[in-house]
Design a protein around this motif. Structure first.
Motif, PDB file in Angstrom:
ATOM      1  N   LEU A 313       0.867  -1.221  -0.238  1.00 36.07           N
ATOM      2  CA  LEU A 313      -0.016   0.039  -0.154  1.00 36.07           C
ATOM      3  C   LEU A 313       0.958   1.203  -0.008  1.00 36.07           C
ATOM      4  O   LEU A 313       0.447   2.309  -0.523  1.00 36.07           O
ATOM      5  CB  LEU A 313      -0.927   0.078   1.079  1.00 36.07           C
ATOM      6  CG  LEU A 313      -2.202  -0.885   1.134  1.00 36.07           C
ATOM      7  CD1 LEU A 313      -2.732  -0.996   2.426  1.00 36.07           C
ATOM      8  CD2 LEU A 313      -3.078  -0.557  -0.043  1.00 36.07           C
ATOM      9  N   THR A 314       2.125   1.379   0.905  1.00 34.36           N
ATOM     10  CA  THR A 314       2.914   2.345   0.944  1.00 34.36           C
ATOM     11  C   THR A 314       3.277   2.514  -0.684  1.00 34.36           C
ATOM     12  O   THR A 314       3.239   3.606  -1.079  1.00 34.36           O
ATOM     13  CB  THR A 314       4.167   2.247   1.785  1.00 34.36           C
ATOM     14  OG1 THR A 314       3.590   1.380   2.999  1.00 34.36           O
ATOM     15  CG2 THR A 314       4.692   3.267   2.052  1.00 34.36           C
ATOM     16  N   HIS A 315       3.604   1.403  -1.144  1.00 30.81           N
ATOM     17  CA  HIS A 315       4.430   1.354  -2.581  1.00 30.81           C
ATOM     18  C   HIS A 315       3.173   2.105  -3.530  1.00 30.81           C
ATOM     19  O   HIS A 315       3.598   3.147  -4.372  1.00 30.81           O
ATOM     20  CB  HIS A 315       4.760   0.077  -3.062  1.00 30.81           C
ATOM     21  CG  HIS A 315       5.589   0.175  -4.048  1.00 30.81           C
ATOM     22  ND1 HIS A 315       5.511  -0.451  -5.302  1.00 30.81           N
ATOM     23  CD2 HIS A 315       6.871   0.912  -4.154  1.00 30.81           C
ATOM     24  CE1 HIS A 315       6.468  -0.217  -5.887  1.00 30.81           C
ATOM     25  NE2 HIS A 315       7.269   0.636  -5.546  1.00 30.81           N
ATOM     26  N   ILE A 316       2.153   1.605  -3.324  1.00 28.93           N
ATOM     27  CA  ILE A 316       0.967   2.151  -4.100  1.00 28.93           C
ATOM     28  C   ILE A 316       0.818   3.744  -4.029  1.00 28.93           C
ATOM     29  O   ILE A 316       0.879   4.347  -5.007  1.00 28.93           O
ATOM     30  CB  ILE A 316      -0.472   1.290  -4.051  1.00 28.93           C
ATOM     31  CG1 ILE A 316      -0.287  -0.021  -4.381  1.00 28.93           C
ATOM     32  CG2 ILE A 316      -1.582   2.256  -4.706  1.00 28.93           C
ATOM     33  CD1 ILE A 316      -1.332  -0.983  -3.974  1.00 28.93           C
ATOM     34  N   ALA A 317       0.954   4.173  -2.970  1.00 30.46           N
ATOM     35  CA  ALA A 317       0.685   5.658  -2.482  1.00 30.46           C
ATOM     36  C   ALA A 317       1.771   6.442  -3.053  1.00 30.46           C
ATOM     37  O   ALA A 317       1.546   7.359  -3.719  1.00 30.46           O
ATOM     38  CB  ALA A 317       0.554   5.756  -1.054  1.00 30.46           C
ATOM     39  N   ILE A 318       3.058   5.789  -3.182  1.00 32.99           N
ATOM     40  CA  ILE A 318       4.198   6.427  -3.763  1.00 32.99           C
ATOM     41  C   ILE A 318       4.201   6.488  -5.132  1.00 32.99           C
ATOM     42  O   ILE A 318       4.240   7.438  -5.943  1.00 32.99           O
ATOM     43  CB  ILE A 318       5.559   5.585  -3.457  1.00 32.99           C
ATOM     44  CG1 ILE A 318       5.775   5.700  -2.086  1.00 32.99           C
ATOM     45  CG2 ILE A 318       6.572   6.440  -4.105  1.00 32.99           C
ATOM     46  CD1 ILE A 318       6.693   4.750  -1.413  1.00 32.99           C
ATOM     47  N   MET A 319       3.563   5.303  -6.022  1.00 32.48           N
ATOM     48  CA  MET A 319       3.233   5.343  -7.164  1.00 32.48           C
ATOM     49  C   MET A 319       2.381   6.376  -7.648  1.00 32.48           C
ATOM     50  O   MET A 319       2.814   7.250  -8.674  1.00 32.48           O
ATOM     51  CB  MET A 319       2.677   3.880  -7.467  1.00 32.48           C
ATOM     52  CG  MET A 319       3.080   3.295  -8.784  1.00 32.48           C
ATOM     53  SD  MET A 319       2.475   1.511  -8.554  1.00 32.48           S
ATOM     54  CE  MET A 319       0.988   1.741  -8.550  1.00 32.48           C
ATOM     55  N   GLY A 320       1.345   6.614  -6.966  1.00 29.54           N
ATOM     56  CA  GLY A 320       0.511   7.795  -7.455  1.00 29.54           C
ATOM     57  C   GLY A 320       1.325   9.241  -7.320  1.00 29.54           C
ATOM     58  O   GLY A 320       1.147   9.860  -7.931  1.00 29.54           O
ATOM     59  N   LYS A 321       1.885   9.148  -6.210  1.00 33.97           N
ATOM     60  CA  LYS A 321       2.630  10.339  -6.007  1.00 33.97           C
ATOM     61  C   LYS A 321       3.700  10.790  -7.151  1.00 33.97           C
ATOM     62  O   LYS A 321       3.665  11.951  -7.599  1.00 33.97           O
ATOM     63  CB  LYS A 321       3.536  10.483  -4.685  1.00 33.97           C
ATOM     64  CG  LYS A 321       3.463  11.524  -4.011  1.00 33.97           C
ATOM     65  CD  LYS A 321       4.464  11.309  -2.482  1.00 33.97           C
ATOM     66  CE  LYS A 321       4.228  12.507  -1.681  1.00 33.97           C
ATOM     67  NZ  LYS A 321       4.871  12.069  -0.250  1.00 33.97           N
ATOM     68  N   ASN A 322       4.450   9.544  -7.534  1.00 28.44           N
ATOM     69  CA  ASN A 322       5.453   9.955  -8.453  1.00 28.44           C
ATOM     70  C   ASN A 322       4.662  10.437  -9.573  1.00 28.44           C
ATOM     71  O   ASN A 322       5.144  11.169 -10.658  1.00 28.44           O
ATOM     72  CB  ASN A 322       6.267   8.812  -8.691  1.00 28.44           C
ATOM     73  CG  ASN A 322       7.212   8.564  -7.618  1.00 28.44           C
ATOM     74  OD1 ASN A 322       7.417   9.450  -6.689  1.00 28.44           O
ATOM     75  ND2 ASN A 322       7.991   7.512  -7.683  1.00 28.44           N
ATOM     76  N   SER A 323       3.726   9.656 -10.209  1.00 29.64           N
ATOM     77  CA  SER A 323       2.851   9.882 -11.295  1.00 29.64           C
ATOM     78  C   SER A 323       2.465  11.024 -11.713  1.00 29.64           C
ATOM     79  O   SER A 323       2.343  11.813 -12.489  1.00 29.64           O
ATOM     80  CB  SER A 323       2.049   8.696 -11.745  1.00 29.64           C
ATOM     81  OG  SER A 323       1.004   8.732 -10.795  1.00 29.64           O
ATOM     82  N   CYS A 324       1.831  11.703 -10.398  1.00 28.86           N
ATOM     83  CA  CYS A 324       1.165  12.884 -10.551  1.00 28.86           C
ATOM     84  C   CYS A 324       0.957  13.462  -9.267  1.00 28.86           C
ATOM     85  O   CYS A 324       0.276  13.046  -8.513  1.00 28.86           O
ATOM     86  CB  CYS A 324      -0.248  12.552 -11.156  1.00 28.86           C
ATOM     87  SG  CYS A 324      -1.720  13.683 -10.721  1.00 28.86           S
ATOM     88  N   GLN A 325       1.694  14.598  -8.878  1.00 26.66           N
ATOM     89  CA  GLN A 325       2.250  15.193  -7.750  1.00 26.66           C
ATOM     90  C   GLN A 325       0.916  15.771  -6.989  1.00 26.66           C
ATOM     91  O   GLN A 325       0.385  15.373  -5.945  1.00 26.66           O
ATOM     92  CB  GLN A 325       3.263  15.976  -7.558  1.00 26.66           C
ATOM     93  CG  GLN A 325       4.478  15.368  -7.208  1.00 26.66           C
ATOM     94  CD  GLN A 325       5.703  14.783  -8.405  1.00 26.66           C
ATOM     95  OE1 GLN A 325       5.023  15.209  -9.392  1.00 26.66           O
ATOM     96  NE2 GLN A 325       6.541  14.320  -8.198  1.00 26.66           N
ATOM     97  N   ASN A 326       0.281  16.668  -7.864  1.00 29.35           N
ATOM     98  CA  ASN A 326      -0.433  17.478  -7.043  1.00 29.35           C
ATOM     99  C   ASN A 326      -1.940  16.771  -6.675  1.00 29.35           C
ATOM    100  O   ASN A 326      -2.331  16.557  -5.769  1.00 29.35           O
ATOM    101  CB  ASN A 326      -0.951  18.754  -8.017  1.00 29.35           C
ATOM    102  CG  ASN A 326      -0.026  18.966  -8.997  1.00 29.35           C
ATOM    103  OD1 ASN A 326       1.084  18.592  -8.638  1.00 29.35           O
ATOM    104  ND2 ASN A 326      -0.579  19.383 -10.254  1.00 29.35           N
TER     105      ASN A 326
END
Lengths: 648, 212
Positions: A313-326
């Protein structure tokens, strides 16, 4: 001769007063013992006197009063005992204590005219309103006995205040004072006894009524569902809840009045909605309780998994962050907040979840690891299968829970059984049911779809600067002018915005509506574009068939940068009934899923996809795209297909 | 979405290569009656139409699918739960007819005999360029238990007929399956179960084949 009685009476009265003082100071044990010793004393005197003379001589006003005192003491002692036991069980009080007291108190009325009763006694006012408040917030019925007792305490304190005043006023006439005190004491006792008596009678009749009602409701349930022995266990549970609902309704005027309204207007959908919302907004309502219990059950299941799979889950969250920050990050934050609130309300006990979420978000901030590095070992094949199984179970669980709650609603409100009513009912129940659970549910879906999402993130990243043209959108639908003007937003920006709002919604049906809107906005976007160029909205240029829609949607989804769309769509498909998916909603969802699957299948071919932009030759596409597809004749229809309406 | 007694709700998928004019067919069919009125739904990709067949109210929802091969592998989710399919080919394009054959195979594989098929040769206004043999197409359709019709979206010929034929076939099929003891309200609102996938109705196959 009578003097011994009189003496006894005055001593007894004093002593009783002492015990009452103990009582009012909540020194229960002392009060209890004091009451009992009063009884022993009075009984002793009476017995001794009776032994010494003729029995008939014993009958005098004093003895009557003594008897009354005894019975009052006895009663009070009994009460102290039963209250101290636990939450008093009134029905256990032996009924014989009632009869003698009543007689005496009736006698008393003739003997002693009612003295000055404290006017501030709250008793009468209170007893006028035995019915529960007609507000949606159902309050537990106050026990009559409790009420009476509270009333008596008031009486007592009023009495004491009175006595003090009296003591100040009267200083000289001792005699008058004494008799006055006695008579006031006694009238106070009488009043209190009466209060208790009335309360007891009320309580009894209430219990009898309750039993009768229970019986009647049971019969009502039998009528609706057949006698218990014919039912399956499932139906019996439903029946039990049904009886509870009927019972609850008897206590809640607002429910009855809503039901009356419904009877007169059974087709009023706003009313139906209102009723369901009201019912589900009332914690104590058996239907709501039932819903909550299922919610809690599923929530518990889900949290334990979240705990296990925190890494992913942490990783998924990062994934989202990296791809689209705002936007992405904001959305996650929002959902976490609402998640916390909702659930804490429902599960006061389950404080663990909040912590979990908290940890999760801090971890998100701490370790920012590139998506590709850990991914491989995060989710083994077996683990993935395991999660899939868990998910399947949960889906089943959710479905059956919803079905039970829904069917209960239909059972309780026959009027909802019209097609529209049923749909409305289900939608409202689902809305309430899913809102707090969705973030957790989605997490599980995202775990199961982890690989897919990861693939999508890559593809999104590689194609972020794609124009509609790169994705084989026919020229007439690329809406070029908008790009060349520079300042204006990218084509289909309004559609992308709409799609990004999907994450805000908490129930599958709302999300589905968002998907439908997204699809519609595409059409609108095209029409607006052509309208601005002076063409009618329904000109041949604005016609969008499926062949056009899919490429446009591919573009929109890439722009939205939401890898969780895979999971969201999966969840929608699982939780939205097939009936809903017959119409436009189903079409929109299917189209979305198709496009997502298509985008996934692009893995490793993004370079080629971008080459297409430069080359703009469809013959080239064939060779570049066919790796994942068995058919060789790719896209050959494309050049001809650009204006399907031209032949008309 | 409820299937009330005396009302039929059918899902039709529209298959055909991008160039065969399936979009035009369906637009022609759905727009004609309300010529000036603008379509508010998803334009040509999802359309609905209400019919009255022998006093029975029939609702059609017509799902367009992508003819492009790159989306082909993803087709099956479009077919799910559909009652009928319209397979369009261009009579001037032999290849488009071969595609129809592929789709028929796929549909029968996925949905069995549960779906009514209607093969349509479009663009009969271009009869002089015909490349698909009419008799061959007819024979093929018969062999797979499908209807075969010719139409021209451009001239508005045979359009209403093809939808009407298909709708009739679907009504007959549903009535047959209902009398066969299969629950007629398979997709009724009352039995809102998600798991209701296509149930293979073997006994119903016979009459359906005859009528399609």
């Amino acid at each position: 001769m009578e003097s011994s009685f009189t003496a006894c009476l005055s001593i007894a009265v004093r002593s009783v007063r002492e015990s009452m003082i103990f009582d009012s100071e909540n020194r229960h044990k002392e009060a209890f013992c004091q009451y009992l010793s009063n009884i022993i004393y009075i009984c002793g005197v009476l017995k001794d006197e009776a032994w010494q003379r003729e029995l008939k001589d014993c009958h005098c006003p004093e003895t009557v009063k003594l008897f009354k005192l005894t019975s009052q003491c006895l009663e009070r002692a009994q009460d102290i005992l039963s209250t101290s036991q636990d939450n008093l069980d009134i029905s256990n009080v032996p009924p014989q204590s009632i009869t003698p007291t009543r007689k005496i108190s009736q006698d008393q009325t003739t003997l002693l005219p009612p003295p000055v009763t404290p006017t501030q006694s709250p008793m009468p006012a209170r007893q006028i309103h035995p019915s529960p408040p007609a507000s949606p917030n159902f309050r537990k019925r106050v026990q009559y006995i409790d009420e009476a007792r509270r009333g008596n305490t008031h009486l007592l304190s009023a009495y004491r205040a009175r006595m003090e005043r009296r003591e100040k006023q009267i200083t000289d006439s001792n005699v008058r004072r004494k008799t006055d005190v006695t008579s006031m004491n006694l009238s106070l006792f009488r009043k209190m006894a009466e209060n208790i008596e009335v309360a007891k009678a009320r309580q009894k009749s209430l219990e009898r009524k309750k039993a009768e009602r229970q019986q009647r409701l049971q019969e009502e349930a039998d009528r609706r569902m057949g006698p218990s022995f014919l039912l399956t266990t499932h139906d019996q549970i439903r029946k039990e809840i049904y009886v509870k609902v009927l019972e609850f309704e008897q206590d809640s005027m607002w429910l009855v009045s809503l039901r009356d309204q419904l009877n007169s207007k059974p087709d009023d959908s706003t009313l139906i909605q209102h009723i369901i919302n009201k019912v589900l907004g009332t914690r104590e309502h058996p239907l709501t309780k039932c819903l909550y219990s299922y919610q809690v059950e599923i929530h518990t299941q889900l949290t334990s998994i979240t705990e296990q799979a925190r890494d992913i889950l942490t990783h998924i969250a990062i994934m989202g962050k990296n791809s689209c920050q705002n936007e992405q990050q904001n959305e996650t934050d929002e959902s976490e907040i609402s998640f916390g609130e909702e659930l804490n309300e429902i599960l006061e006990s389950n404080s663990k979840t909040g912590e979990t979420e908290g940890k999760l978000s801090t971890e998100q901030d701490l370790c920012i690891v590139p998506a590709s590095e850990i991914s491989a070992d995060l989710l083994s094949e077996e683990k993935e299968l395991e999660y899939k199984k868990i998910l399947e179970n949960i889906v089943k669980n959710v479905e059956s829970s919803l079905e039970i709650v829904h069917s209960l609603f239909l059972l309780v409100y026959e009027e909802f059984s019209s097609a529209a009513g049923q749909d409305l009912c289900l939608a409202t129940v689902e809305f309430t049911f899913f809102r707090p659970l969705w973030p957790l549910l989605l997490n599980l879906y995202r775990i199961v779809n982890y690989r897919k999402e990861e693939r999508l993130v890559k593809i999104f990243a590689e194609n972020i600067s794609c124009t509609p043209k790169c994705l084989n959108v026919p020229d007439r639908l690329c809406l070029y002018e908008q790009i060349s003007e520079g300042e204006t937003p990218a084509p289909y920006q309004s559609v992308v915005d709409e799609l990004q709002s999907l994450t805000k919604f908490g129930s599958p049906l709302e999300k589905l509506e968002c998907i439908v809107r997204t699809n519609r906005f595409i059409v609108e976007c095209v029409e607006d574009y052509y309208e601005s160029k002076g063409k009618p909205r329904n000109s041949p240029e604005t016609v969008i068939g499926c062949d056009d829609l899919l490429p446009i949607l591919s573009y929109v989804i890439i722009r939205s940068q939401l890898p969780q769309l895979v999971s969201e769509c999966n969840a929608m498909e699982d939780f939205i009934s097939a009936d809903y998916l017959m119409g436009e909603e189903g079409y929109s969802l299917t189209t979305f899923q198709t496009v997502l699957a298509y985008l996934e299948s692009l893995q490793g071919e993004q370079e080629q996809l971008q080459e297409e932009t430069e080359e703009q030759k469809h013959s080239e596409n064939e060779s570049s795209q066919d790796d994942s597809l068995p058919e060789q004749d790719l896209l050959q229809d494309e050049p001809i297909q650009q204006d399907p309406n031209s032949q008309e | 979405m409820a299937s009330v007694a005396g009302r039929y709700q059918f899902k039709i998928v529209l298959l055909g290569e991008g160039c065969v004019g399936k979009t035009s067919l369906v637009l022609r069919y759905c727009q004609d009656k309300f010529n000036d009125k603008h379509l508010t739904t998803l334009q040509a990709s999802y359309l609905t139409k209400k019919l009255n067949i022998d006093g029975k109210r029939v609702g059609l929802s017509i799902w367009d699918t992508a003819g492009q091969e790159r989306f082909h592998a993803l087709g099956p989710i479009y077919y799910r739960d559909s009652n009928g399919a319209i397979l369009v080919y261009d009579i001037t394009d032999e290849d488009s007819f071969q595609k129809v054959k592929n789709w028929v195979k796929e549909l029968r594989k996925i949905l069995g005999d549960d779906i009514c098929l209607c093969i349509v040769g479009n663009k009969i206004d271009l009869e002089r360029d015909r490349h698909v043999d009419g008799a061959e197409a007819e024979a093929y359709a018969k062999s797979v238990g499908a209807k075969h019709l010719l139409a021209s979206a451009k001239l508005n010929k045979g359009v209403d007929e093809l939808f009407l034929e298909l709708a009739k076939a679907m009504v007959t099929a549903q009535d047959a399956s209902a009398s066969n003891g299969q629950s007629s309200g398979r997709r009724g609102a009352s039995s809102r179960k998600r798991g209701v996938e296509i149930v293979d109705e073997q006994p119903a196959g016979q009459p359906k084949k005859g009528c399609c």
